[in-house]
Design a protein around this motif. Structure first.
Motif, short mmCIF file in Angstrom:
data_model
loop_
_atom_site.label_atom_id
_atom_site.label_comp_id
_atom_site.label_asym_id
_atom_site.label_seq_id
_atom_site.Cartn_x
_atom_site.Cartn_y
_atom_site.Cartn_z
N UNK A 243 8.07 24.11 32.02
CA UNK A 243 9.11 24.54 31.08
C UNK A 243 8.72 25.87 30.43
N UNK A 244 7.43 26.02 30.20
CA UNK A 244 6.98 27.25 29.56
C UNK A 244 5.46 27.27 29.50
N UNK A 245 4.90 28.47 29.47
CA UNK A 245 3.46 28.64 29.31
C UNK A 245 3.24 29.46 28.06
N UNK A 246 2.39 28.97 27.19
CA UNK A 246 2.18 29.58 25.87
C UNK A 246 0.76 30.10 25.75
N UNK A 247 0.63 31.23 25.07
CA UNK A 247 -0.69 31.75 24.70
C UNK A 247 -0.78 31.74 23.17
N UNK A 248 -1.94 31.26 22.70
CA UNK A 248 -2.21 31.24 21.27
C UNK A 248 -3.58 31.88 21.03
N UNK A 249 -3.73 32.39 19.81
CA UNK A 249 -5.02 32.89 19.35
C UNK A 249 -5.45 31.99 18.21
N UNK A 250 -6.73 31.58 18.22
CA UNK A 250 -7.22 30.74 17.13
C UNK A 250 -8.50 31.33 16.56
N UNK A 251 -8.48 31.58 15.26
CA UNK A 251 -9.66 32.03 14.54
C UNK A 251 -10.39 30.80 14.00
N UNK A 252 -11.71 30.92 13.80
CA UNK A 252 -12.49 29.76 13.34
C UNK A 252 -11.91 29.15 12.07
N UNK A 253 -11.74 27.83 12.07
CA UNK A 253 -11.27 27.12 10.90
C UNK A 253 -9.78 27.24 10.63
N UNK A 254 -9.04 27.85 11.55
CA UNK A 254 -7.60 28.03 11.35
C UNK A 254 -6.81 27.41 12.49
N UNK A 255 -5.51 27.27 12.27
CA UNK A 255 -4.65 26.75 13.31
C UNK A 255 -4.32 27.84 14.33
N UNK A 256 -3.90 27.43 15.53
CA UNK A 256 -3.53 28.42 16.56
C UNK A 256 -2.35 29.28 16.11
N UNK A 257 -2.46 30.56 16.41
CA UNK A 257 -1.41 31.52 16.08
C UNK A 257 -0.68 31.88 17.36
N UNK A 258 0.64 31.73 17.36
CA UNK A 258 1.44 32.00 18.56
C UNK A 258 1.38 33.46 18.97
N UNK A 259 1.20 33.69 20.28
CA UNK A 259 1.21 35.04 20.82
C UNK A 259 2.41 35.25 21.74
N UNK A 260 2.49 34.49 22.83
CA UNK A 260 3.52 34.69 23.85
C UNK A 260 4.02 33.37 24.42
N UNK A 261 5.25 33.41 24.92
CA UNK A 261 5.79 32.36 25.78
C UNK A 261 6.28 33.01 27.07
N UNK A 262 5.89 32.43 28.20
CA UNK A 262 6.36 32.89 29.51
C UNK A 262 7.06 31.73 30.19
N UNK A 263 8.18 32.00 30.84
CA UNK A 263 8.98 30.91 31.40
C UNK A 263 9.02 30.88 32.92
#
Lengths: 113, 115
Positions: free
Chosen positions: A31-51
């Motif tokens: 359905x989709x492929x997602x990239x996230x960035x995660x800094x230590x101690x934080x939740x994942x931050x959305x970067x991209x969605x590819x379909x």
């Protein structure tokens, strides 16, 4: 069972040294492929969605691409603030038709000044 | 626009106790999902709620449960805590249900330590 494999596990680059992170996947009915960035101690931050295969998206020094079996996150001339763990996730139906995200274990990127 | 808000951010519990974590999704988002993140297992899907109904569930024991309220806020509960439940619990929201391909946004997480 859906599988998502990210490589390398860790990557150290000099500031300005471009490279690519890999996310290979085995799913049916992506359905989709997602990239996230995660800094230590934080939740994942959305970067991209590819379909779909052939799709590309860019944001500042990052560019994500998608084929039928893998995705790449290209980092051009990285800066120390790009240091983080980069997570890839795929969304696809399971054997019961339910949708969920399956995450890879991430690539820990360190940019050395 | 406020992001996904999770409370509490940090908590310490004793084995055998129970814990309730809270999540407020992005305004207008009706889908809330929960994940457990540990160094060894990475991000593991717990469950997803959409319009107060559980749509999907991961492979976790029945000690892990959740619910969603009419205002889309969600809670997850873990009963009879075990040491292995120590983890970062992440809540995520999206505008549509899990099969819609909508982008999923994460909160900062709740760090649970079981001693």
């Amino acid at each position: 069972e859906d599988q998502v494999t990210q490589s390398p596990e860790a990557l150290r680059l000099q500031e300005g040294e471009s490279s690519s992170l890999n996310c290979s996947y085995t799913v049916s009915g992506l359905r989709g492929l997602f990239w996230y960035r995660q800094d230590p101690g934080k939740g994942p931050e959305f970067l991209f969605t590819l379909y779909s295969a052939g799709e590309e998206k860019e944001k500042e020094r990052l560019k994500a691409t998608l084929t039928k079996k893998e995705s790449f996150l290209h980092i051009t001339a990285p800066k120390p603030e790009d240091s983080a763990t980069y997570l890839c996730a795929v969304q696809a139906p399971d054997n019961f038709g339910n949708e969920k995200l399956t995450f890879g274990t991430g690539t820990r990127l360190t940019i050395i000044p | 626009k406020a992001g996904v808000t999770q409370t509490p951010r940090y908590l310490i519990k004793t084995r055998g106790q129970q814990v309730t974590l809270s999540c407020s999704p992005i305004s207008g988002h009706r889908s809330v999902s929960w994940y457990q993140q540990t160094p060894g297992q990475g991000l593991q899907f717990l469950f997803e709620y959409f319009s107060e109904t559980q749509r999907n569930k991961g492979n976790f024991p029945g000690r892990f449960s959740g619910r969603q309220f009419s205002n889309s806020r969600s809670e997850m509960n873990v009963s009879t805590l075990e040491l292995g439940d120590s983890a970062l619990y992440l809540c995520a929201s999206s505008s549509g249900p899990g099969n819609s391909g909508n982008t999923i946004y994460f909160g900062e997480g709740s760090w649970l330590t079981v001693v």
